[in-house]
Motif scaffolding. Structure first.
Motif, mmCIF file in Angstrom:
data_model
loop_
_atom_site.group_PDB
_atom_site.id
_atom_site.type_symbol
_atom_site.label_atom_id
_atom_site.label_comp_id
_atom_site.label_asym_id
_atom_site.label_seq_id
_atom_site.Cartn_x
_atom_site.Cartn_y
_atom_site.Cartn_z
ATOM 1 N N MET A 78 0.845 -1.174 0.000
ATOM 2 C CA MET A 78 0.000 0.000 0.000
ATOM 3 C C MET A 78 0.890 1.237 0.000
ATOM 4 N N LEU A 79 0.422 2.282 -0.614
ATOM 5 C CA LEU A 79 1.139 3.548 -0.655
ATOM 6 C C LEU A 79 0.432 4.571 0.216
ATOM 7 N N TYR A 80 1.222 5.382 0.898
ATOM 8 C CA TYR A 80 0.687 6.373 1.828
ATOM 9 C C TYR A 80 1.309 7.726 1.530
ATOM 10 N N ILE A 81 0.524 8.775 1.727
ATOM 11 C CA ILE A 81 1.009 10.137 1.539
ATOM 12 C C ILE A 81 0.405 11.007 2.636
ATOM 13 N N ASP A 82 1.217 11.928 3.146
ATOM 14 C CA ASP A 82 0.674 12.839 4.153
ATOM 15 C C ASP A 82 0.200 14.124 3.488
ATOM 16 N N THR A 83 -0.464 14.964 4.243
ATOM 17 C CA THR A 83 -0.972 16.232 3.734
ATOM 18 C C THR A 83 0.200 17.146 3.398
ATOM 19 N N PRO A 84 0.201 17.758 2.227
ATOM 20 C CA PRO A 84 1.293 18.678 1.887
ATOM 21 C C PRO A 84 1.296 19.876 2.834
ATOM 22 N N ARG A 85 2.276 19.912 3.713
ATOM 23 C CA ARG A 85 2.358 21.021 4.664
ATOM 24 C C ARG A 85 3.791 21.440 4.942
ATOM 25 N N TRP A 86 4.741 20.833 4.270
ATOM 26 C CA TRP A 86 6.150 21.110 4.502
ATOM 27 C C TRP A 86 6.621 22.136 3.470
ATOM 28 N N PRO A 87 6.854 23.386 3.878
ATOM 29 C CA PRO A 87 7.221 24.433 2.913
ATOM 30 C C PRO A 87 8.682 24.337 2.488
ATOM 31 N N ALA A 88 8.906 24.502 1.206
ATOM 32 C CA ALA A 88 10.262 24.578 0.645
ATOM 33 C C ALA A 88 10.146 25.083 -0.783
ATOM 34 N N HIS A 89 11.023 25.987 -1.132
ATOM 35 C CA HIS A 89 11.119 26.479 -2.503
ATOM 36 C C HIS A 89 9.797 27.044 -3.031
ATOM 37 N N GLY A 90 9.070 27.735 -2.147
ATOM 38 C CA GLY A 90 7.832 28.382 -2.552
ATOM 39 C C GLY A 90 6.659 27.453 -2.767
ATOM 40 N N ARG A 91 6.760 26.221 -2.280
ATOM 41 C CA ARG A 91 5.682 25.242 -2.451
ATOM 42 C C ARG A 91 5.474 24.482 -1.151
ATOM 43 N N LEU A 92 4.368 23.753 -1.081
ATOM 44 C CA LEU A 92 4.126 22.834 0.027
ATOM 45 C C LEU A 92 4.388 21.414 -0.458
ATOM 46 N N TRP A 93 5.003 20.620 0.405
ATOM 47 C CA TRP A 93 5.427 19.271 0.031
ATOM 48 C C TRP A 93 4.831 18.228 0.959
ATOM 49 N N ALA A 94 4.645 17.024 0.415
ATOM 50 C CA ALA A 94 4.155 15.862 1.160
ATOM 51 C C ALA A 94 5.217 14.775 1.081
ATOM 52 N N HIS A 95 5.023 13.724 1.870
ATOM 53 C CA HIS A 95 5.907 12.562 1.855
ATOM 54 C C HIS A 95 5.122 11.358 1.348
ATOM 55 N N LEU A 96 5.687 10.651 0.393
ATOM 56 C CA LEU A 96 5.071 9.456 -0.188
ATOM 57 C C LEU A 96 5.900 8.249 0.204
ATOM 58 N N VAL A 97 5.252 7.212 0.780
ATOM 59 C CA VAL A 97 5.954 6.001 1.207
ATOM 60 C C VAL A 97 5.163 4.757 0.802
ATOM 61 N N SER A 98 5.860 3.637 0.847
ATOM 62 C CA SER A 98 5.241 2.327 0.647
ATOM 63 C C SER A 98 5.497 1.495 1.893
ATOM 64 N N ASP A 99 4.550 0.643 2.267
ATOM 65 C CA ASP A 99 4.798 -0.293 3.364
ATOM 66 C C ASP A 99 5.076 -1.693 2.821
ATOM 67 N N VAL A 100 5.314 -1.764 1.496
ATOM 68 C CA VAL A 100 5.599 -3.049 0.862
ATOM 69 C C VAL A 100 7.069 -3.140 0.456
ATOM 70 N N SER A 101 7.520 -2.191 -0.368
ATOM 71 C CA SER A 101 8.899 -2.239 -0.846
ATOM 72 C C SER A 101 9.300 -0.932 -1.509
ATOM 73 N N ALA A 102 10.601 -0.749 -1.631
ATOM 74 C CA ALA A 102 11.116 0.411 -2.365
ATOM 75 C C ALA A 102 10.737 0.297 -3.838
ATOM 76 N N ALA A 103 10.674 -0.916 -4.358
ATOM 77 C CA ALA A 103 10.311 -1.112 -5.774
ATOM 78 C C ALA A 103 8.894 -0.596 -6.037
ATOM 79 N N GLU A 104 7.956 -0.910 -5.139
ATOM 80 C CA GLU A 104 6.589 -0.410 -5.289
ATOM 81 C C GLU A 104 6.578 1.118 -5.242
ATOM 82 N N LEU A 105 7.337 1.677 -4.318
ATOM 83 C CA LEU A 105 7.402 3.129 -4.163
ATOM 84 C C LEU A 105 7.964 3.792 -5.422
#
Length: 103
Positions: free
Chosen positions: A1-28
């Motif tokens: 499964m893939l998970y993403i958090d709410t984009p709230r991390w500011p950098a370079h004039g934008r908001l960013w989120a984190h995308l992860v997998s709980d299966v493998s780096a290949a899936e990610l």
């Protein structure tokens, strides 16, 4: 499964989120490619994804979760890569130009 958090991390004039997998780096990596995230946006165990790509990720099936759950999922799956284990520990990665703006 893939998970993403709410984009709230500011950098370079934008908001960013984190995308992860709980299966493998290949899936990610495969999913990140699907949403147009360049490989250079990968940092140890997650992708940094701008808000516009985060919406696409959710539309394609990533589950929106609180930021704390991102870390919990990585740890539970044994996929958490602490900074001190990274070959680039102590170095900042170049962030300019990770994604093209679609203004």
């Amino acid at each position: 499964m893939l998970y993403i958090d709410t984009p709230r991390w500011p950098a370079h004039g934008r908001l960013w989120a984190h995308l992860v997998s709980d299966v493998s780096a290949a899936e990610l990596h495969a999913f990140a490619e699907l949403i147009g995230a360049p490989r250079r946006a990968f940092e140890r165990d997650h992708y940094d994804v701008p808000a516009d790509r985060a919406r696409v990720a959710v539309w394609l099936g990533a589950r929106l979760v609180p930021s704390r759950e991102i870390v919990d999922r990585l740890v539970a799956a044994g996929l958490r890569r602490p900074r001190y284990l990274s070959a680039s520990a102590g170095q900042k990665k170049p962030a300019q130009g990770l994604f093209r703006r679609e203004d």
